[in-house]
Design a protein around this motif. Sequence first.
Motif, PDB file in Angstrom:
ATOM      1  N   ALA A  64       0.857  -1.224   0.077  1.00 46.63           N
ATOM      2  CA  ALA A  64       0.030   0.087   0.092  1.00 46.63           C
ATOM      3  C   ALA A  64       0.916   1.225   0.139  1.00 46.63           C
ATOM      4  O   ALA A  64       1.981   1.170   0.579  1.00 46.63           O
ATOM      5  CB  ALA A  64      -0.865   0.174   1.234  1.00 46.63           C
ATOM      6  N   GLY A  65       0.295   2.419  -0.511  1.00 43.29           N
ATOM      7  CA  GLY A  65       0.880   3.460  -0.449  1.00 43.29           C
ATOM      8  C   GLY A  65       2.018   4.037  -1.460  1.00 43.29           C
ATOM      9  O   GLY A  65       2.724   4.680  -1.071  1.00 43.29           O
ATOM     10  N   GLY A  66       2.057   3.334  -2.332  1.00 43.23           N
ATOM     11  CA  GLY A  66       2.796   4.025  -3.463  1.00 43.23           C
ATOM     12  C   GLY A  66       3.944   3.124  -3.799  1.00 43.23           C
ATOM     13  O   GLY A  66       4.372   2.003  -2.976  1.00 43.23           O
ATOM     14  N   ALA A  67       4.894   3.488  -4.815  1.00 47.22           N
ATOM     15  CA  ALA A  67       5.959   3.082  -5.310  1.00 47.22           C
ATOM     16  C   ALA A  67       7.173   3.269  -4.577  1.00 47.22           C
ATOM     17  O   ALA A  67       7.267   4.455  -3.633  1.00 47.22           O
ATOM     18  CB  ALA A  67       6.331   3.333  -6.795  1.00 47.22           C
ATOM     19  N   ASP A  68       8.270   2.769  -4.923  1.00 45.76           N
ATOM     20  CA  ASP A  68       9.585   3.023  -4.064  1.00 45.76           C
ATOM     21  C   ASP A  68      10.041   4.321  -4.561  1.00 45.76           C
ATOM     22  O   ASP A  68      10.196   4.762  -5.805  1.00 45.76           O
ATOM     23  CB  ASP A  68      10.513   1.980  -4.511  1.00 45.76           C
ATOM     24  N   PRO A  69      10.219   5.322  -3.620  1.00 51.45           N
ATOM     25  CA  PRO A  69      10.708   6.681  -4.002  1.00 51.45           C
ATOM     26  C   PRO A  69      12.123   6.566  -4.471  1.00 51.45           C
ATOM     27  O   PRO A  69      12.364   7.604  -5.025  1.00 51.45           O
ATOM     28  CB  PRO A  69      10.689   7.421  -2.460  1.00 51.45           C
ATOM     29  N   PRO A 187       9.763  12.409  -1.246  1.00 53.03           N
ATOM     30  CA  PRO A 187       8.350  12.067  -1.345  1.00 53.03           C
ATOM     31  C   PRO A 187       7.572  13.112  -1.599  1.00 53.03           C
ATOM     32  O   PRO A 187       7.046  13.855  -0.896  1.00 53.03           O
ATOM     33  CB  PRO A 187       7.969  11.476  -0.272  1.00 53.03           C
ATOM     34  N   ASP A 188       7.541  13.627  -3.059  1.00 55.05           N
ATOM     35  CA  ASP A 188       6.718  14.762  -3.321  1.00 55.05           C
ATOM     36  C   ASP A 188       5.445  14.449  -3.967  1.00 55.05           C
ATOM     37  O   ASP A 188       5.225  13.627  -5.071  1.00 55.05           O
ATOM     38  CB  ASP A 188       7.495  15.297  -4.459  1.00 55.05           C
ATOM     39  N   PRO A 189       4.294  14.771  -3.127  1.00 55.60           N
ATOM     40  CA  PRO A 189       3.085  14.292  -3.307  1.00 55.60           C
ATOM     41  C   PRO A 189       2.526  15.057  -4.749  1.00 55.60           C
ATOM     42  O   PRO A 189       1.482  14.746  -5.159  1.00 55.60           O
ATOM     43  CB  PRO A 189       2.292  14.582  -2.107  1.00 55.60           C
ATOM     44  N   ASP A 190       2.957  16.265  -5.042  1.00 56.68           N
ATOM     45  CA  ASP A 190       2.457  16.981  -6.232  1.00 56.68           C
ATOM     46  C   ASP A 190       3.181  16.623  -7.370  1.00 56.68           C
ATOM     47  O   ASP A 190       2.705  17.039  -8.381  1.00 56.68           O
ATOM     48  CB  ASP A 190       2.662  18.650  -5.646  1.00 56.68           C
ATOM     49  N   ALA A 191       4.121  15.785  -7.204  1.00 55.30           N
ATOM     50  CA  ALA A 191       4.736  15.503  -8.601  1.00 55.30           C
ATOM     51  C   ALA A 191       4.135  14.431  -9.641  1.00 55.30           C
ATOM     52  O   ALA A 191       3.333  13.653  -8.900  1.00 55.30           O
ATOM     53  CB  ALA A 191       6.228  14.900  -8.476  1.00 55.30           C
ATOM     54  N   ASP A 192       4.317  14.647 -10.953  1.00 51.02           N
ATOM     55  CA  ASP A 192       3.645  13.740 -11.891  1.00 51.02           C
ATOM     56  C   ASP A 192       4.470  12.206 -11.838  1.00 51.02           C
ATOM     57  O   ASP A 192       5.591  12.276 -12.141  1.00 51.02           O
ATOM     58  CB  ASP A 192       3.833  14.244 -13.253  1.00 51.02           C
ATOM     59  N   ALA A 193       3.579  11.338 -11.184  1.00 54.40           N
ATOM     60  CA  ALA A 193       4.426  10.012 -10.813  1.00 54.40           C
ATOM     61  C   ALA A 193       5.003   9.324 -12.105  1.00 54.40           C
ATOM     62  O   ALA A 193       6.061   9.015 -11.886  1.00 54.40           O
ATOM     63  CB  ALA A 193       3.465   9.102  -9.938  1.00 54.40           C
ATOM     64  N   GLU A 194       4.113   9.333 -12.975  1.00 51.52           N
ATOM     65  CA  GLU A 194       4.590   8.640 -14.320  1.00 51.52           C
ATOM     66  C   GLU A 194       5.767   9.326 -14.922  1.00 51.52           C
ATOM     67  O   GLU A 194       6.745   8.845 -15.163  1.00 51.52           O
ATOM     68  CB  GLU A 194       3.436   8.692 -15.096  1.00 51.52           C
ATOM     69  N   GLU A 195       5.991  10.594 -14.952  1.00 49.67           N
ATOM     70  CA  GLU A 195       6.786  11.454 -15.611  1.00 49.67           C
ATOM     71  C   GLU A 195       8.219  11.269 -14.715  1.00 49.67           C
ATOM     72  O   GLU A 195       9.390  11.008 -15.135  1.00 49.67           O
ATOM     73  CB  GLU A 195       6.578  12.846 -15.622  1.00 49.67           C
ATOM     74  N   GLU A 197       9.031   8.933 -12.698  1.00 53.63           N
ATOM     75  CA  GLU A 197       9.296   7.515 -12.874  1.00 53.63           C
ATOM     76  C   GLU A 197      10.029   7.338 -14.043  1.00 53.63           C
ATOM     77  O   GLU A 197      11.260   6.705 -14.198  1.00 53.63           O
ATOM     78  CB  GLU A 197       8.364   6.506 -12.820  1.00 53.63           C
ATOM     79  N   LYS A 198       9.687   7.976 -15.205  1.00 55.38           N
ATOM     80  CA  LYS A 198      10.552   7.782 -16.393  1.00 55.38           C
ATOM     81  C   LYS A 198      11.554   8.464 -16.331  1.00 55.38           C
ATOM     82  O   LYS A 198      12.673   8.039 -16.831  1.00 55.38           O
ATOM     83  CB  LYS A 198       9.708   8.583 -17.657  1.00 55.38           C
ATOM     84  N   VAL A 199      11.977   9.662 -15.839  1.00 54.53           N
ATOM     85  CA  VAL A 199      13.146  10.592 -15.761  1.00 54.53           C
ATOM     86  C   VAL A 199      14.100   9.776 -14.835  1.00 54.53           C
ATOM     87  O   VAL A 199      15.248   9.652 -15.202  1.00 54.53           O
ATOM     88  CB  VAL A 199      12.813  11.906 -15.140  1.00 54.53           C
ATOM     89  N   THR A 200      13.695   9.113 -13.658  1.00 52.00           N
ATOM     90  CA  THR A 200      14.428   8.404 -12.798  1.00 52.00           C
ATOM     91  C   THR A 200      14.999   7.200 -13.567  1.00 52.00           C
ATOM     92  O   THR A 200      16.094   6.820 -13.310  1.00 52.00           O
ATOM     93  CB  THR A 200      13.522   7.956 -11.505  1.00 52.00           C
ATOM     94  N   HIS A 201      14.150   6.472 -14.306  1.00 51.10           N
ATOM     95  CA  HIS A 201      14.524   5.267 -14.783  1.00 51.10           C
ATOM     96  C   HIS A 201      15.663   5.610 -15.858  1.00 51.10           C
ATOM     97  O   HIS A 201      16.603   4.911 -16.286  1.00 51.10           O
ATOM     98  CB  HIS A 201      13.333   4.781 -15.588  1.00 51.10           C
TER      99      HIS A 201
END
Length: 419
Positions: A64-69, A187-195, A197-201
């Motif tokens: 629960a609670g989202g992906a790995d930061p 842990p930025d709740p306002d960030a676009d999670a998909e974007e 994740e792509k930048v981090t990847h």
Amino acid sequence: MKQGILTDILDYANRADPYPLYEELRKTPVYHDGEGPYVISTYYEIRGLLHDPRLSSDARNRTAGGADPLGEEEGGEGGALPPSFLKLDPPEHDRLRRLTNRPFGPPHAPHRIENMRGDLEDTVKGLIDDIANGTSGSGEGTERIDLVDQFSYPFPVTMICRLLGVPRGDEARFHVWADTLAASLDPDPDADAEEREKVTHDARMELGMYLAGLIEERRKNPQDDMLSQLAAGHGDLAMSTMELLSTAALLLIAGHETTVNLITNGMLTLLRNPDVLQRLRAEPGLAVPMVEELLRFEPPVQMLPQRTPLVDVEVRGVTIPKGSPMWLMLAAGNRDPQRFEDPDRFDPDRKDVQHLGLGSGIHSCFGAPLARLEAQRALSELARRLENPRLLEDPPPYRQNAVLRGPRHLWVACDGIRP
């Protein structure tokens, strides 16, 4: 995430002084707003949980609670690196950490850090000489110094590059990747999670490809550095290629990111406490206990937002369900009045400073011996050589990162630089 104290802590507007918010947070030792993570803020509870085998550092155990930061991916699908040992549990964690430690510290390399003292001294003196000579790239001479860009950043970067065997001239390349990966901790709740994740990847993949080239070169032409020794392995104990890449990436980034903050936070604290600065100038040995107090008072890692209980865990009468995200607020625990007397006072003579600034338990800071030595040497030499240093901006501008908290710039004026 609901609006509340946790949102305030993450808000950049409070980055310069989050400690009143931590004080408020400690009134609810296990904070949960009904939707977000379970947040632990008191010293004894945090320390106990850091040693609790029922807690996992592996994001794959989170239900629960989202992906790995950190944005690390299981198995390295799509070309990304697999989780580093920092993000694994025993026995995988223990095996990789033990292999990584062989060329770094006792018992197999007992003199590795001690033998770096000469390089540390020369690098510190050289950077301050560059500032004095106006050749550091600031164009400002000695009247206006940015201690981050001209000292706190290049010092640990230079040392970790030498330790690993990474060309110092490649810093401009890995700096961008390091910044991206460090930002992914937040842990930025306002960030676009998909974007995000792509930048981090992409950053992890590019860093992995860069390190793969270096490791291949070290296998062909071994040097006296950690990359060469890690690449050579130890018979059946050798890491896989992907494990080696992930470990090298961790060491390169963690080997300088936190130390930059430790040195900068330390100098900021000294400039705010000129009596201690004067003492350090006269008593270089004060640097050892002073750095420990700094790790308590202004820890470079403020929180660990990546723990997960493997079973239901009770903390202070609150049951935290299996698989729930947990945040351990190290900086709040470090100023818990139940553990430290007058905790908001910076006191280099404080006794029994068993702080949480470098973590604790099996995931305690791997590079702690080097980070301590770097901070002691850096702050001692700055105190000795800067004449009448003073802040030009207080509070200084901070980095966006709430986890790796530290000034982005630290503008200082001085009347001159002693030889």
